[in-house]
Design a protein around this motif. Structure first.
Motif, short mmCIF file in Angstrom:
data_model
loop_
_atom_site.label_atom_id
_atom_site.label_comp_id
_atom_site.label_asym_id
_atom_site.label_seq_id
_atom_site.Cartn_x
_atom_site.Cartn_y
_atom_site.Cartn_z
N TYR A 159 -39.95 1.19 26.51
CA TYR A 159 -39.24 1.07 25.24
C TYR A 159 -37.80 1.54 25.39
CZ TYR A 159 -40.11 6.12 24.78
OH TYR A 159 -40.14 7.48 24.99
N ASN A 160 -37.02 1.23 24.40
CA ASN A 160 -35.57 1.48 24.33
C ASN A 160 -34.77 0.57 25.26
OD1 ASN A 160 -34.67 2.95 22.18
ND2 ASN A 160 -35.11 4.94 23.12
N TYR A 161 -35.33 -0.64 25.52
CA TYR A 161 -34.51 -1.72 26.05
C TYR A 161 -33.74 -2.33 24.88
CZ TYR A 161 -33.22 -6.25 28.03
OH TYR A 161 -32.50 -7.33 28.42
N GLU A 162 -32.56 -2.89 25.15
CA GLU A 162 -31.75 -3.45 24.06
C GLU A 162 -32.55 -4.49 23.28
OE1 GLU A 162 -28.31 -5.54 25.38
OE2 GLU A 162 -29.39 -6.82 26.78
N GLY A 163 -32.47 -4.40 22.01
CA GLY A 163 -33.22 -5.34 21.17
C GLY A 163 -34.59 -4.84 20.77
N ASP A 164 -35.05 -3.74 21.37
CA ASP A 164 -36.33 -3.16 20.95
C ASP A 164 -36.24 -2.70 19.51
OD1 ASP A 164 -37.71 -3.58 23.27
OD2 ASP A 164 -37.70 -1.50 23.95
N THR A 165 -37.22 -3.09 18.73
CA THR A 165 -37.31 -2.66 17.33
C THR A 165 -38.69 -2.07 17.11
OG1 THR A 165 -38.20 -4.80 16.64
CG2 THR A 165 -35.79 -4.54 16.60
N LYS A 166 -38.84 -1.42 15.98
CA LYS A 166 -40.16 -0.89 15.65
C LYS A 166 -41.19 -2.02 15.56
CE LYS A 166 -38.79 3.35 13.28
NZ LYS A 166 -38.82 4.13 12.02
N ALA A 167 -40.76 -3.16 15.02
CA ALA A 167 -41.69 -4.28 14.88
C ALA A 167 -42.14 -4.79 16.25
CB ALA A 167 -41.03 -5.41 14.09
N LEU A 168 -41.21 -4.95 17.18
CA LEU A 168 -41.56 -5.43 18.52
C LEU A 168 -42.49 -4.44 19.22
CD1 LEU A 168 -39.18 -7.03 21.14
CD2 LEU A 168 -40.81 -5.27 21.83
N LEU A 169 -42.15 -3.16 19.15
CA LEU A 169 -42.94 -2.15 19.85
C LEU A 169 -44.32 -1.96 19.19
CD1 LEU A 169 -40.07 0.39 20.54
CD2 LEU A 169 -41.25 -1.04 22.22
N GLU A 170 -44.36 -2.08 17.88
CA GLU A 170 -45.67 -1.99 17.20
C GLU A 170 -46.56 -3.16 17.63
OE1 GLU A 170 -47.55 -1.20 12.79
OE2 GLU A 170 -45.56 -2.10 12.93
#
Length: 351
Positions: A159-170
């Motif tokens: 996580y914390n690659y550019e463009g990572d969001t809570k929605a993507l990670l969830e």
């Protein structure tokens, strides 16, 4: 004691990877495994290994699934007398190369735990990281391993690659929990010298909130947060052995070994290692260096720190942190309830 075997071959070099790995040395695989056998034989003697003295074995890389199981067989035959009957035997694997044939072959050798380098179930993110597999291959690899009867299955997420969001990670985490896993390693992207991303450091997001979000999303699904980057219903005995500073054999180009108060570093270059796998650099460690490691590792995990190893001044600092609710105390050990501030707490104790 523990044992680690390093496999330095990869199908492709991930843009964030700083591990000792090669995409252009596949013709050396057989010679490399023979050299690995020689070093392992040497280390078993150096470490004075006895019957059933090895608690865990971990095969990492690189990509261990780029090596045919038959090439591992001599190593397992050599290790067999030294492995405990209930030894945890883990191998890392990439979804694109962990075929049913490879998984079954490793299981036959005795592997009982698999750690899959998934990183994400988002196709665009996988491509940007230069991962060699697709989301469907990741799902299929885990399900195939489960169908073969592997007891313990883990996967990595980044996580914390550019463009990572809570929605993507969830979505990544929710997808992971549809699979028959009992462990997740969730790593924050770091930019290391010598990697592809070193020339574009802006691809790493500075978003501390995502670290807490990822941890909470995994914990609320029933996994215990037992180290800053590790969660599970099952806790890896090999991982915990490192954090407890147990002795460990490190065999292979780029591996590291540890015995009492010394570290051992084989050569990192594959060709040089094959030529002389017993050219190993030793590094003596001072009592202060070992104490510092115990404090940092203890606070980054649920292992904690023994009271008695701290100086009177450090213990006084620890008691202040207990009164402030930043550490807890139980059975003469200090524990850290928030791994994300571990380094700051360690520096305060050592001040």
């Amino acid at each position: 004691m523990l044992a680690y075997l390093h496999i330095p071959f990869c199908d492709s070099k991930c843009h964030y990877c700083s591990f000792n790995s090669y995409v252009d040395k596949f013709d050396t695989r057989e010679a490399y495994m023979e050299a690995l056998y020689k070093q392992l034989h040497f280390e078993l003697e150096r470490f004075n290994a006895t019957k059933e003295s090895i608690e865990t074995l971990f095969i990492g890389g690189g990509t261990p699934s780029t090596i045919d199981p038959k090439l591992y067989q001599p190593l397992f035959e050599l290790l067999s007398p030294y492995l405990k009957k209930d030894a945890e035997i883990t191998t890392e694997a990439n979804p694109n190369s962990a075929t049913g044939h490879w998984l079954a072959g490793m299981q036959e050798l005795g592997v009982n735990r698999l750690s899959f380098g998934v990183q994400s179930f988002n196709a665009d993110k996988l491509k940007a990281l230069n991962r060699a597999h697709s989301p469907s291959q990741a799902i299929e690899a885990v399900e195939t391993a489960y169908s073969l009867g592997f007891k313990h299955l883990s996967l990595d997420l980044i996580y914390n690659y550019e463009g990572d969001t809570k929605a993507l990670l969830e979505t990544d985490i929710a997808t992971a929990f549809t699979l028959p896993i009992d462990h997740i390693s969730a790593y924050e992207l770091t930019i290391e010298d010598g990697t592809k991303f070193a020339s574009t450091p802006q691809v790493r997001q500075e978003n501390d909130a995502l670290a807490f979000f990822v941890a909470e999303e995994i914990k609320k699904r029933g996994f215990t947060h037992y180290e800053i980057s590790n969660f599970g219903r099952y806790q890896s005995r090999h991982n915990k052995g490192y954090w407890e500073l147990k002795d460990y054999i490190g065999a292979g180009a780029g591996a590291v070994g540890f015995l009492h108060d010394r570290r051992f570093y084989p050569q990192t270059d594959v060709d040089a290692y094959i030529s002389n796998p017993l050219k190993i650099t030793e590094e003596p460690l001072s009592e202060n260096a070992l104490l510092t490691e115990k404090i940092f590792l203890g606070l980054r995990s649920d292992i904690g720190i023994e009271k008695e190893i701290l100086s009177p001044a450090a213990r006084e600092n620890a008691e202040l942190l207990v009164r402030e609710g930043k550490l807890t105390e139980k059975n003469n050990r200090y524990y850290n309830p928030d791994f994300f501030v571990a380094d700051a707490l360690a520096l305060y104790l050592l001040d």
